[in-house]
Design an enzyme around this catalytic site. Structure first.
Site, PDB file in Angstrom:
ATOM      1  N   HIS A 188      -3.590  62.147  31.296  1.00 54.65           N
ATOM      2  CA  HIS A 188      -4.229  63.272  30.528  1.00 54.65           C
ATOM      3  C   HIS A 188      -3.060  64.325  30.449  1.00 54.65           C
ATOM      4  CE1 HIS A 188      -6.808  65.583  28.499  1.00 54.65           C
ATOM      5  NE2 HIS A 188      -7.868  65.366  29.123  1.00 54.65           N
ATOM      6  N   HIS A 191      -5.227  69.275  26.335  1.00 56.25           N
ATOM      7  CA  HIS A 191      -6.179  69.965  26.555  1.00 56.25           C
ATOM      8  C   HIS A 191      -6.184  71.244  27.379  1.00 56.25           C
ATOM      9  CE1 HIS A 191      -8.520  66.468  24.606  1.00 56.25           C
ATOM     10  NE2 HIS A 191      -7.988  67.096  23.869  1.00 56.25           N
ATOM     11  N   TYR A 193      -4.736  71.008  30.485  1.00 57.03           N
ATOM     12  CA  TYR A 193      -4.818  70.525  32.114  1.00 57.03           C
ATOM     13  C   TYR A 193      -3.408  70.369  32.573  1.00 57.03           C
ATOM     14  CZ  TYR A 193      -9.900  69.744  30.870  1.00 57.03           C
ATOM     15  OH  TYR A 193     -10.945  69.916  30.517  1.00 57.03           O
TER      16      TYR A 193
END
Length: 369
Positions: A188, A191, A193
């Protein structure tokens, strides 16, 4: 046969690897359902992910699974930082496989955006939004730099030693994902993060080897990729989800993403999913398929990779057009799949597939897709 429902084989450092029955991907979507707050997936995750596998998706990717307890977005998140969680994921993976789909897991660390209340209606109604209070069990967050851009409690800037430990945490999580039987790991990097926080100048104001120049800001991501690729079997594909653009001047832009995608590919990443934003106020475009051009830019940078587009791709003809035009190799379906777990089966029928080519569980044959 439509392009959307043509099988595809994802490459790996060893050559051709994972074969998908079609090019529909269930996008990772947080479920905020681990009410025991221990990161262990349970019956809800089996039901949610299993239904989408039975509904015809080619690749089913879990919600963000935290690589450490500190890296959870909320205390209701799933994780894969210990053996109990690994063992709990295994039967879920087995069921996904039994329905003809491949199983992927999204590994995640929220960084500065960790320790927030679960994004559920009742929590919002109770005024529990933003950073979890100390009395409710909130924990200290860390990131590349101190920042207030998220409107949350500011994280502590990570030391170089903490960064090295974090990189090993990613590798350990990938090893556990292999033990659980997953076919694909997706990092990931979107977004807002942790990986994205290191990439973006909006959240990375470090002055050491992990901040400043493009080379330094991408160092953490490169080292994570290297460590994970070493821990993850060579015959299994490694993927990453990017926020292709911060949509803010002076932030991380699509030109940076395309450049880094080529570097990531050289390090062994062979699948890319393109979302956007996640840091500060949203200034980008909207509307059906608004992020498809980001996927196209990355596809041009890494033509041999499997690149998926995501974001307001809701109907079959729209998804088919994305692939027919060569804008991407596959589509990630999120909110539309929350509404309809059988989205791929319905899409195949709409695109004219013969009944024996519609991907759905045999138990549902009387639905006459």
């Amino acid at each position: 046969m439509s392009k959307l429902f043509a099988p595809v084989q994802l490459t790996t450092p060893q050559g051709p690897g994972l074969k998908l029955r079609n090019r529909t991907v269930l996008a990772p979507m947080c479920q905020y359902s681990v009410t025991n707050r221990d990161g262990v997936p349970h019956a809800w995750h089996l039901s949610h992910l299993g239904a989408r596998a039975a509904g015809g998706f080619g690749l089913v990717i879990t919600e963000a699974a935290a690589i450490t307890a500190q890296g959870r977005i909320s205390d209701h998140d799933a994780g894969i930082w210990n053996d109990t969680q690994t063992h709990a994921w295994a039967p879920i993976v087995d069921f996904i496989h039994s329905q003809g789909a491949a199983a992927g897991i999204q590994l995640a660390h929220a960084g500065a955006k960790a320790s927030t209340y679960a994004w559920l209606p009742q929590a919002a109604a109770d005024g529990k939004v933003g950073s979890i209070s100390a009395q409710d069990g909130g924990w200290e967050t860390t990131g590349p730099s101190e920042t207030d851009v998220f409107g949350l409690v500011s994280p502590a800037a990570m030391s170089v030693e903490q960064i090295k430990v974090s990189i090993q945490d990613w590798a350990d999580a990938a090893r556990r994902a292999d033990e659980a039987g997953f076919d694909l790991v997706q990092l990931h990097g979107a977004h807002g993060y942790l990986i994205h926080q290191f990439l973006s100048p909006l959240t990375n104001t470090r002055t050491d080897e992990y901040g400043g120049s493009y080379e330094n800001r991408t160092r953490y991501a490169r080292e994570v990729i290297g460590a994970v690729r070493a821990a993850w079997p060579d015959h299994k594909p490694l993927a990453i989800r990017f926020s292709g653009d911060d949509w803010v001047e002076g932030g991380w832009r699509i030109e940076d993403t395309a450049r880094f995608a080529a570097e990531a590919y050289a390090l062994g990443v062979t699948a890319f999913d393109l979302s956007s934003a996640g840091i500060g106020k949203y200034y980008g475009p909207t509307g059906p398929g608004f992020q498809v051009p980001l996927a196209t830019a990355v596809k041009h940078a890494v033509p041999d990779a499997f690149v998926t587009a995501v974001g307001m791709i809701n109907d079959a003809s729209q998804a088919e057009q994305v692939l027919v035009m060569g804008a991407a190799d596959g589509v990630s379906i999120g909110r539309a799949a929350l509404k309809n777990p059988n989205w791929p089966a319905a899409a195949a029928a709409e695109l004219g597939a013969a009944q024996d080519e519609v991907p759905f569980a045999a138990q549902y044959w009387r639905a006459h897709w």
